[in-house]
Scaffold this active site. Structure first.
Site, PDB file in Angstrom:
ATOM      1  N   ARG A   1      38.345  42.253  39.656  1.00  0.00           N
ATOM      2  CA  ARG A   1      38.364  42.998  40.926  1.00  0.00           C
ATOM      3  C   ARG A   1      37.083  43.801  41.085  1.00  0.00           C
ATOM      4  NH1 ARG A   1      43.021  46.780  40.842  1.00  0.00           N
ATOM      5  NH2 ARG A   1      42.494  46.766  38.646  1.00  0.00           N
TER       6      ARG A   1
ATOM      7  N   ASN B   1      45.257  43.068  42.397  1.00  0.00           N
ATOM      8  CA  ASN B   1      46.065  42.274  41.473  1.00  0.00           C
ATOM      9  C   ASN B   1      47.430  42.008  42.093  1.00  0.00           C
ATOM     10  OD1 ASN B   1      44.157  42.180  39.417  1.00  0.00           O
ATOM     11  ND2 ASN B   1      44.977  43.956  38.354  1.00  0.00           N
TER      12      ASN B   1
END
Length: 93
Positions: A21, A40
């Site tokens: 990320r 996520n």
């Protein structure tokens, strides 16, 4: 001028707990002109939503698929749509 679009991509593989990320956010900021997020999902995938002009979104998608990401990407599924706005920068969630 390039049209403003929304790219939603679901990245599967070993992409959680490896900085994926953060890397996605850094890449979006490097490309410039993109807003959205990387998050996520409970099933182990990462969802990436990016808005901006189509060429910049396509660049981000190409980077997600190019194999030089943190972890291991087994595949990316994407959908394209109209930009909706509402994002302030590009963030991780």
């Amino acid at each position: 001028m390039n049209e403003s679009v929304r790219l939603t991509a679901w990245v599967r593989g070993h992409v959680q707990g490896v900085g994926f990320r953060w890397w996605t956010r850094a890449t979006a900021l490097e490309i410039g002109g993109l807003t959205g997020y990387a998050s996520n999902l409970a099933d182990g995938r990462v969802e990436v939503v990016a808005e901006g002009d189509r060429d910049r979104c396509r660049r981000l998608l190409d980077w997600l698929r190019d194999g030089r990401t943190p972890g291991r990407v087994d595949g990316v599924t994407e959908i394209w749509g109209e930009a909706r706005g509402g994002y302030d920068g590009f963030e991780t969630r």
